[in-house]
Design an enzyme around this catalytic site. Structure first.
Site, mmCIF file in Angstrom:
data_model
loop_
_atom_site.group_PDB
_atom_site.id
_atom_site.type_symbol
_atom_site.label_atom_id
_atom_site.label_comp_id
_atom_site.label_asym_id
_atom_site.label_seq_id
_atom_site.Cartn_x
_atom_site.Cartn_y
_atom_site.Cartn_z
ATOM 1 N N ARG A 193 -5.862 0.340 0.802
ATOM 2 C CA ARG A 193 -4.774 1.247 0.418
ATOM 3 C C ARG A 193 -4.891 1.754 -1.014
ATOM 4 O O ARG A 193 -4.172 2.666 -1.387
ATOM 5 C CB ARG A 193 -3.424 0.546 0.641
ATOM 6 C CG ARG A 193 -3.154 0.308 2.104
ATOM 7 C CD ARG A 193 -1.862 -0.461 2.339
ATOM 8 N NE ARG A 193 -0.683 0.366 2.121
ATOM 9 C CZ ARG A 193 0.554 -0.077 2.256
ATOM 10 N NH1 ARG A 193 0.765 -1.334 2.610
ATOM 11 N NH2 ARG A 193 1.579 0.704 2.044
ATOM 12 N N ARG A 249 24.632 -8.785 -13.977
ATOM 13 C CA ARG A 249 23.918 -7.927 -13.033
ATOM 14 C C ARG A 249 24.705 -7.808 -11.743
ATOM 15 O O ARG A 249 25.169 -8.796 -11.182
ATOM 16 C CB ARG A 249 22.522 -8.493 -12.746
ATOM 17 C CG ARG A 249 21.654 -8.623 -13.958
ATOM 18 C CD ARG A 249 21.420 -7.274 -14.603
ATOM 19 N NE ARG A 249 20.324 -7.346 -15.558
ATOM 20 C CZ ARG A 249 19.150 -6.724 -15.369
ATOM 21 N NH1 ARG A 249 18.944 -5.994 -14.310
ATOM 22 N NH2 ARG A 249 18.208 -6.831 -16.278
ATOM 23 N N HIS A 296 -14.156 0.509 2.135
ATOM 24 C CA HIS A 296 -13.177 0.241 1.085
ATOM 25 C C HIS A 296 -13.687 -0.764 0.056
ATOM 26 O O HIS A 296 -12.914 -1.350 -0.687
ATOM 27 C CB HIS A 296 -11.868 -0.228 1.708
ATOM 28 C CG HIS A 296 -11.334 0.745 2.716
ATOM 29 N ND1 HIS A 296 -10.956 2.026 2.391
ATOM 30 C CD2 HIS A 296 -11.168 0.644 4.052
ATOM 31 C CE1 HIS A 296 -10.553 2.661 3.478
ATOM 32 N NE2 HIS A 296 -10.676 1.842 4.513
ATOM 33 N N PRO A 313 -0.999 -9.476 -2.332
ATOM 34 C CA PRO A 313 -1.076 -10.842 -2.708
ATOM 35 C C PRO A 313 -0.012 -11.117 -3.755
ATOM 36 O O PRO A 313 0.144 -10.338 -4.691
ATOM 37 C CB PRO A 313 -2.465 -10.934 -3.314
ATOM 38 C CG PRO A 313 -2.999 -9.545 -3.372
ATOM 39 C CD PRO A 313 -2.142 -8.708 -2.543
ATOM 40 N N GLU A 314 0.704 -12.141 -3.579
ATOM 41 C CA GLU A 314 1.677 -12.555 -4.598
ATOM 42 C C GLU A 314 1.023 -13.613 -5.465
ATOM 43 O O GLU A 314 -0.170 -13.878 -5.324
ATOM 44 C CB GLU A 314 2.950 -13.069 -3.903
ATOM 45 C CG GLU A 314 3.529 -12.023 -2.945
ATOM 46 C CD GLU A 314 4.848 -12.432 -2.309
ATOM 47 O OE1 GLU A 314 5.589 -13.207 -2.935
ATOM 48 O OE2 GLU A 314 5.121 -11.968 -1.186
#
Length: 287
Positions: free
Chosen positions: A124, A167, A105, A2-3
């Site tokens: 995971r 950068r 899970h 999830p962002e």
DNA sequence: CTTGGGTCCTGTGCGC
DNA sequence: TGCGCACAGGACCCAA
């Protein structure tokens, strides 16, 4: 993972469930996620009343009456399931898959007063939980180096230009760097760069001020649109139980390799790998 | 210092 | 139908 938008959506789903309620019991069903749970994890939470639910970067912050903060990260595959007292359940911004009753899970269960429970599921196990004192929060190793929130005033073209100056690496990698800006992940970086017309391979330090001025609002717009979409899915969350939390129907480039660019430029979306992660972009619209 | 690669872990989807 | 492989939303850690 999830962002930012998905974590924000989860927070908004949790806020009315947690706030003002006592955490009566915490069941931890395994010794660790990414790292071991802190000592006395359950005991330190039990009996506490939640005063606030918030977010920093991709971390969910649940503040307790004793000024400690329960910190939850969903990793790549984490999701939260809410059981209501009447037996219904729903998953705010659920991700990954519908477990279909498979609870292997379901690693942590928070039982709240009034019969509510909140279940943390993460196949995971890249997620994490920790407890941090409010006074230690800013200096805590998880948060000390995190950059500004992309939706806040601190994140602006002047700031970003400064951080990108000199950068040499590709802009995409820098936008994924949580110390530069908090909360972006692989999907929304691809989407924002597409909207800004910037190649993901552009060397970060060479992007003109004018283009950075366009990039910043595009990042904001992409995130806000996703949060809005999540918010609308929250309204009828019970019926959307189990549905994918990412709002992928509206992605313009992510996971669209080979499809025609939505700008009708005639080009096809390309997939490349940068720093081990897939990048999707339009080779014609993004320079 | 920056940058890139490997790593943790399970599940899914594809080609053969 | 089964098997093996590539890949998946993150982010830490270490080598160059």
């Amino acid at each position: 993972m999830p962002e930012l938008p998905e974590v924000e959506t989860v927070c908004r789903g949790l806020e009315p469930i947690f706030t003002g309620r006592c955490i009566e019991r915490v069941v931890v069903r395994r010794p660790n996620l990414r790292w071991p749970f802190p000592d006395q994890f359950a005991t330190r939470l039990e009996g506490q009343i939640v005063t606030k639910v918030g977010r920093r970067a991709k971390y969910i912050l649940i503040t307790l009456g004793n000024d400690e903060i329960l910190v939850i990260h969903l990793g790549m595959s984490g999701s939260i399931l809410i059981h209501e007292p009447d037996g219904n359940s729903h998953r705010p911004a659920s991700l990954y898959y519908d477990s279909g009753g498979d609870d292997r899970h379901d690693h942590v269960v928070f039982e709240l007063e009034g019969g509510w429970s909140v279940i943390y599921n993460d196949p995971r196990r890249f997620g994490l939980m920790d407890i941090v004192s409010l006074k230690d929060f800013e200096g805590h190793r998880l948060f000390a180096k995190i950059g500004p929130e992309p939706l806040g005033n601190e994140f602006n073209p002047a700031y970003l230009s400064t951080r990108l100056n000199g950068r040499k690496g590709p802009i995409k990698s820098h936008l994924l760097d949580q110390s530069i800006v908090a909360g972006l992940g692989n999907i929304y970086v691809c989407e924002a760069l597409f909207q800004a017309g910037i190649s993901p391979q552009a060397r970060a330090g060479t992007i003109s001020g004018k283009r950075v001025e366009r990039l910043v609002p595009e990042i904001r717009a992409v995130l806000m649109a996703a949060i809005d979409a999540g918010g609308s899915s929250l309204n009828d969350y019970v019926q959307t139980d189990g549905e994918l939390g990412y709002f992928q129907h509206q992605f313009k480039v992510y996971d669209r390799e080979g499809e025609s660019c939505t700008n009708d430029c005639g080009a096809q979306i390309k997939r490349i790998v940068q720093a081990g992660r897939s990048t999707f972009y339009c080779p014609k619209c993004q320079r």
